[in-house]
Write an enzyme that holds these catalytic residues in place. Structure first.
Site, PDB file in Angstrom:
ATOM      1  CD  GLN A 170      27.333  13.062  17.274  1.00 24.48           C
ATOM      2  OE1 GLN A 170      27.435  13.722  16.245  1.00 24.48           O
ATOM      3  NE2 GLN A 170      26.907  11.815  17.266  1.00 24.48           N
ATOM      4  N   GLY A 171      29.673  15.405  20.995  1.00 24.60           N
ATOM      5  CA  GLY A 171      31.132  15.466  21.046  1.00 24.60           C
ATOM      6  C   GLY A 171      31.751  14.158  20.589  1.00 24.60           C
ATOM      7  CE1 TYR A 172      29.219  10.379  20.248  1.00 23.28           C
ATOM      8  CE2 TYR A 172      28.994   9.267  18.141  1.00 23.28           C
ATOM      9  CZ  TYR A 172      28.646   9.388  19.468  1.00 23.28           C
ATOM     10  OH  TYR A 172      27.732   8.521  20.012  1.00 23.28           O
ATOM     11  CB  SER A 173      34.518  14.605  14.691  1.00 26.94           C
ATOM     12  OG  SER A 173      33.700  13.758  13.927  1.00 26.94           O
ATOM     13  CD  GLU A 181      25.052  10.713  13.638  1.00 28.84           C
ATOM     14  OE1 GLU A 181      25.534  11.768  13.198  1.00 28.84           O
ATOM     15  OE2 GLU A 181      25.655   9.971  14.424  1.00 28.84           O
ATOM     16  CB  SER A 234      32.277   8.116   4.652  1.00 28.17           C
ATOM     17  OG  SER A 234      32.892   6.845   4.516  1.00 28.17           O
ATOM     18  CG  ASN A 235      26.873   7.950   1.870  1.00 25.93           C
ATOM     19  OD1 ASN A 235      26.657   8.089   3.079  1.00 25.93           O
ATOM     20  ND2 ASN A 235      26.073   8.459   0.943  1.00 25.93           N
ATOM     21  CD  GLU A 236      32.786   7.207   0.035  1.00 23.35           C
ATOM     22  OE1 GLU A 236      32.643   7.925  -0.970  1.00 23.35           O
ATOM     23  OE2 GLU A 236      32.528   7.600   1.190  1.00 23.35           O
TER      24      GLU A 236
END
Length: 400
Positions: free
Chosen positions: A149-152, A267, A386-388
């Protein structure tokens, strides 16, 4: 008076017992299916495959373990239980798929890389052309293609819309320049699904496209990143005038953000309870071997996590009946509960491992993997949003 959030989700608020789902899981047909699955796993899982799974420190097992197992499942027709039948799925109902997940985890079967089967494949099914589906889906199903996966990017993680990898149109190709980071198993993958910047006009989200590319493309270089656990799972991928066919794009140009959001629902969502129960079982096995359970406080800690898993399982069973949380909330909620439970169990494993004083090669599996799992899973509450951020998304629905 405005209706409450619970009323908007389907009427009177319900508890989490959900006897209907339990009855379905315990029906005669379900027991027969469970026996069939259990027999298959007992027959096909070699000691090497089980050991590789039990000693895995991430959902991403080494391809030497995961791919041969996927080919065994593919030969049985069971590699992709969640796929539609027309693309090679099993045709199982929701109860059968949940039973499969429970037995799979209980048997410590190797996890398959989710990048192809669970992430890019559903997006190809939804947005792909007939040619893309015909070419790519069978190869994902068989394990012949291994995806990353090329995301970040450096500076574009949680704020993914700020990504800068440029893709400039030149005839039938995009010319890519920039880099991606934290690219899991890029050193094994032969294909990547990638978000690229095709326009700098307007809002950042409106200038992104979603492209599929081959990792052996000239101009693509993979550089390893070694984790704190001493493992090579991540990479930085550099693109220097790499030419990628426009025909590999999914969806319209500059509409890749829409495609990416569709993928994120796969995801973030999932069935967490079966895997967590399997993880906790290994920790309990190690705790018995070290005498860690001789202390009341330790037994209570283990019991609390077992109860948390049971509660999560009840939510997942409610979803099977259509009585769970709303579709817009469910992936975020399960992601938060599942990843944070996993991290708590990792802490238990570290405490158990501290009590082992024998040779490491004789240690229970949960002790051998305790520190690498702990370090690896710290990222689980960050990736996929993130969970936040997930709590913020949930709050917007609840108060809307």
């Amino acid at each position: 008076m405005r209706p409450t959030w619970q009323e908007r989700q389907g009427g009177q608020r319900r508890g989490i017992a959900h006897d209907g789902a339990m009855e379905s899981l315990n029906s005669a047909a379900a027991r027969t299916f469970r026996d069939e699955v259990r027999t298959f796993l007992d027959e096909k899982l070699t000691p090497e495959l089980r050991r590789g799974a039990r000693r895995g420190t991430s959902v991403f097992l080494h391809p030497d373990i995961a791919v041969p197992w996927q080919k065994i499942l593919h030969a049985q027709g069971w590699a992709a239980p969640d796929w539609p039948v027309e693309h090679g799925g099993t045709g199982w109902n929701e109860i059968q798929r949940y039973i499969w997940a429970e037995e799979y985890a209980r048997a410590h079967a190797p996890s398959l890389s989710p990048m192809g089967l669970k992430m890019v494949a559903p997006v190809i099914m939804h947005y792909g052309t007939s040619e893309q589906k015909a070419e790519l889906l069978p190869r994902i199903l068989s394990g012949d293609d291994y995806w990353c996966q090329g995301y970040s990017e450096p500076g574009s993680g949680s704020d993914l819309a700020s990504l800068k990898l440029r893709a400039v149109r030149d005839g039938d190709d995009y010319v890519l320049n920039g880099s991606k980071i934290w690219t899991t198993h890029a050193h094994f993958a032969n294909r990547m699904f990638c978000l690229v910047r095709t326009s700098t006009e307007g809002r950042p989200q409106t200038g992104i496209s979603f492209v599929l590319l081959e990792m052996n493309t000239p101009g693509i270089t993979v550089a390893p990143i070694t984790t704190l656990a001493g493992e090579h799972e991540f990479n930085q991928v550099f693109f220097d005038d790499a030419r990628v066919p426009v025909s590999g794009r999914l969806g319209a140009e500059n509409d890749g953000w829409t495609v990416a959001k569709h993928l994120l629902t796969f995801e973030r969502g999932g069935r967490y309870a079966p895997g967590l129960a399997s993880h906790l079982a290994l920790v309990r096995e190690a705790a018995e071997a070290t005498g860690w359970l001789d202390h009341d406080s330790n037994r209570e800690r283990l019991a609390r996590e077992a109860i948390a898993i049971d509660a999560l399982r009840a939510i997942e069973l409610a979803v099977l009946e259509g009585r769970g949380p709303a579709d817009s909330v469910r992936p975020s909620m399960l992601k938060v509960l599942g990843t944070e439970a996993s991290q708590r169990i990792d802490l238990l494993a570290l405490d158990v491992a501290a009590g082992w004083d024998g040779p490491l090669d004789e240690a229970p599996d949960a002790i051998v993997t305790a520190m690498p799992k702990y370090l690896n899973n710290r990222a689980s509450s960050i990736y996929a949003g993130s969970n936040e951020i997930q709590r913020d998304l949930i709050a917007r629905v609840v108060v809307d």
